[in-house]
Design a protein around this motif. Sequence first.
Motif, PDB file in Angstrom:
ATOM      1  N   GLN A   1      38.545  35.470  32.664  1.00  0.00           N
ATOM      2  CA  GLN A   1      38.569  34.758  33.943  1.00  0.00           C
ATOM      3  C   GLN A   1      39.170  33.372  33.751  1.00  0.00           C
ATOM      4  O   GLN A   1      38.762  32.632  32.860  1.00  0.00           O
ATOM      5  N   SER A   2      40.178  33.041  34.534  1.00  0.00           N
ATOM      6  CA  SER A   2      40.883  31.746  34.562  1.00  0.00           C
ATOM      7  C   SER A   2      41.950  31.608  33.479  1.00  0.00           C
ATOM      8  O   SER A   2      42.753  30.684  33.535  1.00  0.00           O
ATOM      9  N   LEU A   3      41.961  32.465  32.473  1.00  0.00           N
ATOM     10  CA  LEU A   3      42.878  32.412  31.319  1.00  0.00           C
ATOM     11  C   LEU A   3      42.510  31.314  30.330  1.00  0.00           C
ATOM     12  O   LEU A   3      43.053  31.285  29.220  1.00  0.00           O
ATOM     13  N   ILE A   4      41.633  30.374  30.697  1.00  0.00           N
ATOM     14  CA  ILE A   4      41.306  29.260  29.803  1.00  0.00           C
ATOM     15  C   ILE A   4      40.173  29.688  28.873  1.00  0.00           C
ATOM     16  O   ILE A   4      39.041  29.193  28.919  1.00  0.00           O
ATOM     17  N   SER A   5      40.483  30.654  28.009  1.00  0.00           N
ATOM     18  CA  SER A   5      39.506  31.183  27.060  1.00  0.00           C
ATOM     19  C   SER A   5      40.260  32.019  26.053  1.00  0.00           C
ATOM     20  O   SER A   5      41.314  32.581  26.362  1.00  0.00           O
ATOM     21  N   TYR A   6      39.726  32.110  24.829  1.00  0.00           N
ATOM     22  CA  TYR A   6      40.348  33.035  23.880  1.00  0.00           C
ATOM     23  C   TYR A   6      39.431  34.224  23.575  1.00  0.00           C
ATOM     24  O   TYR A   6      39.513  34.851  22.529  1.00  0.00           O
ATOM     25  N   ASP A   7      38.546  34.534  24.548  1.00  0.00           N
ATOM     26  CA  ASP A   7      37.856  35.824  24.583  1.00  0.00           C
ATOM     27  C   ASP A   7      38.569  36.646  25.657  1.00  0.00           C
ATOM     28  O   ASP A   7      39.633  36.242  26.131  1.00  0.00           O
ATOM     29  N   CYS A   8      38.013  37.775  26.071  1.00  0.00           N
ATOM     30  CA  CYS A   8      38.705  38.594  27.083  1.00  0.00           C
ATOM     31  C   CYS A   8      37.674  39.326  27.939  1.00  0.00           C
ATOM     32  O   CYS A   8      37.392  40.500  27.731  1.00  0.00           O
TER      33      CYS A   8
ATOM     34  N   GLY B   1      42.187  36.001  23.174  1.00  0.00           N
ATOM     35  CA  GLY B   1      42.632  35.811  24.552  1.00  0.00           C
ATOM     36  C   GLY B   1      43.550  34.600  24.621  1.00  0.00           C
ATOM     37  O   GLY B   1      43.738  33.897  23.629  1.00  0.00           O
ATOM     38  N   SER B   2      44.145  34.361  25.770  1.00  0.00           N
ATOM     39  CA  SER B   2      43.859  35.106  26.977  1.00  0.00           C
ATOM     40  C   SER B   2      44.654  36.412  27.119  1.00  0.00           C
ATOM     41  O   SER B   2      44.395  37.201  28.031  1.00  0.00           O
ATOM     42  N   SER B   3      45.629  36.631  26.221  1.00  0.00           N
ATOM     43  CA  SER B   3      46.389  37.899  26.267  1.00  0.00           C
ATOM     44  C   SER B   3      45.623  38.969  25.495  1.00  0.00           C
ATOM     45  O   SER B   3      46.204  39.751  24.723  1.00  0.00           O
TER      46      SER B   3
END
Length: 572
Positions: free
Chosen positions: A182-189, A209-211
């Motif tokens: 959520q929001s892309l501002i994370s490196y989990d998924c 994440g975010s990919s």
Amino acid sequence: MRVPLPALLGGSALLLLLLRWRRRRALWRKVAEAQERQERSLVRMEAAARRFREQHPSVNMVSILSLPLPELSKKLRDGSLPPDHVFYAYVGKALQIATETNCITEFLQESETQLRKAKLMEKQGLLYGVPVSIKDSIDCQGHDSTLGFIKNLNKPAAEDSVVVQVLKRQGAIPFVKTNVPQSLISYDCKNLIFGQTCNPLLYTRTPGGSSGGEGALVGGGGSILGIGTDVGGSLRFPAAFCGICAIKPTGNRLSKRGVMAGVVGQKAVAAAVGPLAKDVESLALCLRALLSEDMFSLDSTVPPLPFNEEVYSSTKPLRVGYYETDFFTMPSPAMRRAVRETKQLLEEAGHTLVPFELTNVDCVVFSYCVRGMFADGGRSFVKKFEGEMEKGGTGLLFWLAKAPHWLKTLLSWIAKPFVPRFSSIVRSMKENTVDEVWSLHHEIEDFCHQFIAQWKKLNLDVMLCPMLGPAFGIGYPAKLSVAVSYTMLYNALDFPAGVVPVTLVTDEDEEELKGYKGYYQDWWDRTLVKAFRGSVGMPVAVQCVALPWQEELCLRFMKEVETLSLKKNSFF
């Protein structure tokens, strides 16, 4: 008759509760509909793959899936491999990986129509017949780009993003969209709509994440080429965590038109679009295809720089800068060993390795990146979550963005003697004046010029750097936002940076971890050692960096690292 005040207030409160309940019920209905669409997509994929297998029982799917992209692409273009054989082999494998990891949000049903057209057309384009997976945030006509937000459901894109248009013109077939935090501002998924995506190598670990959906799908073998984005490591984390390769180009080397951003409008930290694949040569083939006249004509803000084959294919020995730590996030034993072993392999191959002294990374993380991305005090970031039922995945950042200025100031002052990193992150989340934002941009420019001057003084070609790893357990990225220091540095500098897996975590690495303290010995360092634990057998990567606009040199260096690592090891 006058209504008593308590009764009036009670009635108003009841009405508000009723309206809130109705709104939440409507949101849950949208989520349920989206999950049903996701399920229908997987059913369609299963039916399509089964139908093809029944009609073509002699097709060897395993041999198709084992082909590296350059060889697969060659066979597609010379006609020795029909595009429908490749397409349905990957549809079947993607379905398997999606079932195991929950990485796919939608099957692009029009891909079957595109496939039928491809079979009839004269073969053209470097990616003719190649199935490609696309990150959720990259627009595909007729499909949502949700960024994990319920409010973005049922808002299909009016047209393809430029990068998807170019892929199609090069003959590629985008066939699925993949999950994001959520929001892309994370490196989990993880998000409330589609849930948590798992690492294909170990389901209790995050794919990054975010990919993250892309990392899981490509890492599991369900896609031969994926397209994602990176604003702080969002391509590099999934690649490193899932044991594959990726490159974050210079921010404007590939078009970002039609690509949705986590924080819109900020210019301090450069975002980029880039590919993920099993090997470096596949990344190079993708960039050859994308850096075409189509890209430059569709988006005139992209510099017309075609792929420089001479630089990529050069065998000239390189002068390589390197460092083992950024003195902000203490590397895990496996990270440090990955850099040392790669350095030794490069020296034995005839390259020159030069120590590079990295300084002021804490300033880069807090004063440039956090302050730059949340220069309005985080108001636009918080606004994105309005009307959403969950604000998970962003941890401390969301809470601080919501906090009033006076509370941030007080917290920063109280925390400074005891937890200086927490104090700095709080101070960096304050609202800036226009003058302060302009000054910040000027400081970042100065820092970039100083970094390049140090690079050129040492006469470097490229840089070898640590990459955070191994993959954390699910949920840890939300607790460890400060651990992005190794990747975010190169978004602030806007340098091309790629990752290559070079080793696996050993029992010795795990044993050494018992002595891990961190540089600050604060809550973040204590949490980080827990995130690293229990990772024997998981991949660890290094980061390869070049100066701006030198993607081909970056890839050439990545290829060298990959080749030397493969000679030494037999685990990939």
